[in-house]
Design a protein around this motif. Structure first.
Motif, PDB file in Angstrom:
ATOM      1  N   HIS A  97      21.707  48.311  34.792  1.00  0.00           N
ATOM      2  CA  HIS A  97      22.016  47.322  35.369  1.00  0.00           C
ATOM      3  C   HIS A  97      20.798  46.153  35.743  1.00  0.00           C
ATOM      4  O   HIS A  97      21.006  44.922  35.584  1.00  0.00           O
ATOM      5  N   LEU A  98      19.784  46.902  36.244  1.00  0.00           N
ATOM      6  CA  LEU A  98      18.432  46.080  36.409  1.00  0.00           C
ATOM      7  C   LEU A  98      17.809  45.340  35.250  1.00  0.00           C
ATOM      8  O   LEU A  98      17.456  44.092  35.164  1.00  0.00           O
ATOM      9  N   THR A  99      18.127  45.898  33.872  1.00  0.00           N
ATOM     10  CA  THR A  99      17.649  45.321  32.882  1.00  0.00           C
ATOM     11  C   THR A  99      18.822  44.111  32.282  1.00  0.00           C
ATOM     12  O   THR A  99      18.391  43.229  32.107  1.00  0.00           O
ATOM     13  N   ASP A 100      20.013  44.580  32.688  1.00  0.00           N
ATOM     14  CA  ASP A 100      21.120  43.543  32.177  1.00  0.00           C
ATOM     15  C   ASP A 100      21.050  42.252  32.919  1.00  0.00           C
ATOM     16  O   ASP A 100      21.277  41.301  32.445  1.00  0.00           O
ATOM     17  N   THR A 101      20.618  42.569  34.104  1.00  0.00           N
ATOM     18  CA  THR A 101      20.414  41.111  35.167  1.00  0.00           C
ATOM     19  C   THR A 101      18.946  40.643  34.762  1.00  0.00           C
ATOM     20  O   THR A 101      18.905  39.405  35.576  1.00  0.00           O
ATOM     21  N   GLY A 102      18.204  41.051  34.151  1.00  0.00           N
ATOM     22  CA  GLY A 102      16.926  40.460  33.837  1.00  0.00           C
ATOM     23  C   GLY A 102      15.757  40.785  34.813  1.00  0.00           C
ATOM     24  O   GLY A 102      14.750  40.258  34.835  1.00  0.00           O
ATOM     25  N   LEU A 103      16.227  41.524  35.838  1.00  0.00           N
ATOM     26  CA  LEU A 103      15.056  42.061  36.791  1.00  0.00           C
ATOM     27  C   LEU A 103      14.026  42.854  36.224  1.00  0.00           C
ATOM     28  O   LEU A 103      12.808  42.767  36.898  1.00  0.00           O
ATOM     29  N   LEU A 104      14.301  43.632  35.306  1.00  0.00           N
ATOM     30  CA  LEU A 104      13.173  44.693  34.677  1.00  0.00           C
ATOM     31  C   LEU A 104      13.434  44.576  33.008  1.00  0.00           C
ATOM     32  O   LEU A 104      14.703  44.054  32.428  1.00  0.00           O
TER      33      LEU A 104
END
Length: 364
Positions: A97-104
């Motif tokens: 989720h964090l990678t999908d949303t661009g946070l990480l």
């Protein structure tokens, strides 16, 4: 835990593994009575004080419970159970989720997140390496056993706090290039949790709760012990001696989740059909294979799940165990079916619980 094995290099995205033969299945409809009978047979096959098998098929749920002990104060199907290593499926979904949303980015070096002053080496351990067990880390830190031994039969992880997990990782000397070998590691997933918390400046409990548990509506899931009015009580292999509630110390990301069978079905149903749900992109991402290993590369791994083939399509699963409880989570998109099974007895050798749960899901 399982010994290491050579692995194919993870894809750019860069519980305990089970060695079962490939299975086939037929999508034969089961009526309600047949479903209850199958689940009752599974419950009866497991010799444990408390046993729950919870099945969802195309959104229709059937939950059956039993056990060798008298019924507890909290109905078995409503109690919270320790997930142990099955908690890693929640951690994997969070990372997706964090990678999908661009946070990480999953390719970020973990050491740089935990110690910003550190310069990444030529071949750093990334977040993706940690979640796929290809970071080159042992199952547990080298000094874990010496510290845990005084509490080995009660709460060994409680004696190894978060700061020691991080320090052990930053001091660890790599023997193999990350991404070249697979070795199941509670240590690695624990480090991942601390790296994600550092990167987002958010405590782990708040991070997983805010991004996964609450959005998916898992109202009964927690990351710590509750009490006898909410939590199931684990037992030793004699089936009568109770075990204290698990305290995970610095290994939150590797094994802290507690949940009811109904919450677990909600979690798995989201994986079956992500459309229109919160975390839809991440739920789809964790179904994609990222690594193959073993003879003929027959062992397939996604970001969060072990994957085995069936005649109709892939079956995703993960197991977990604590000192006194066991859990099995699995789902099959091909037949719209999910299974959550839990029990309150930990066996030291292979027992009926995991094979019964695996076979039930594989044969439906």
């Amino acid at each position: 835990m399982t010994a290491g094995a050579r692995a194919a290099r993870p894809a750019p995205w860069p519980g305990d593994p089970l060695d079962f033969a490939d299975v086939t299945s037929e999508d034969v409809p089961l009526d309600d009575e047949a479903t209850r009978r199958r689940l009752d047979e599974a419950v009866a096959a497991v010799d444990a004080p408390d046993v729950v098998f919870a099945l969802s098929r195309h959104g229709r749920r059937t939950v059956r419970a039993g056990g060798t002990a008298p019924p507890p104060l909290v109905p078995r199907e409503q109690a919270r159970y320790e997930m142990g290593s099955a908690s890693k499926t929640f951690t994997g979904l969070l990372l997706a989720h964090l990678t999908d949303t661009g946070l990480l980015s999953a390719g970020e070096p973990a050491a740089a997140l935990l110690d910003p002053a550190r310069r990444p080496g030529e071949h750093p351990v990334t977040l993706a390496h940690l979640i796929t067990h290809t970071a080159g880390l042992p199952a547990l830190p080298a000094d874990f056993f010496a510290r845990a031994l005084p509490a080995w039969r009660t709460n060994p992880y409680a004696r190894y706090p978060a700061e020691r997990v991080v320090d052990a990782f930053l001091r660890h000397r790599q023997r193999h290039r990350p991404g070249t070998r697979w070795h199941y590691s509670n240590f690695g997933v624990a480090v991942l949790g601390h790296a994600l918390a550092a990167a987002t400046a958010t405590p782990w409990d708040d991070l997983l709760t805010g991004h996964v548990l609450e959005p998916l509506g898992l109202s009964g899931a927690t990351l710590g012990p509750g009490g006898p009015d909410t939590d199931a009580t684990g037992h030793r292999k004699d089936g009568t001696t109770p075990v204290p509630p698990l305290v995970v110390g610095g290994f939150q990301a590797a094994g802290a989740v507690r949940a009811t069978p109904y919450d677990l079905l909600t979690f798995l149903e989201a994986h079956l059909d992500p459309s229109g749900r919160p975390l839809a992109g991440a739920l789809r991402a964790v179904r994609r294979p990222v690594l193959r290993r073993g003879a003929g590369h027959r062992h397939v791994h996604t970001v969060a799940w072990f994957q085995h083939p069936t005649e109709r399509g892939p079956m995703y699963f993960h197991g977990g165990a604590t000192l006194g409880q066991q859990a099995f989570l699995g789902f099959r998109p091909d037949i719209g079916t999910a299974l959550a099974a839990v029990c309150t007895r930990r066996f030291r050798v292979r027992d009926a619980f995991v094979p019964t749960a695996y076979a039930l899901l594989a044969e439906l």
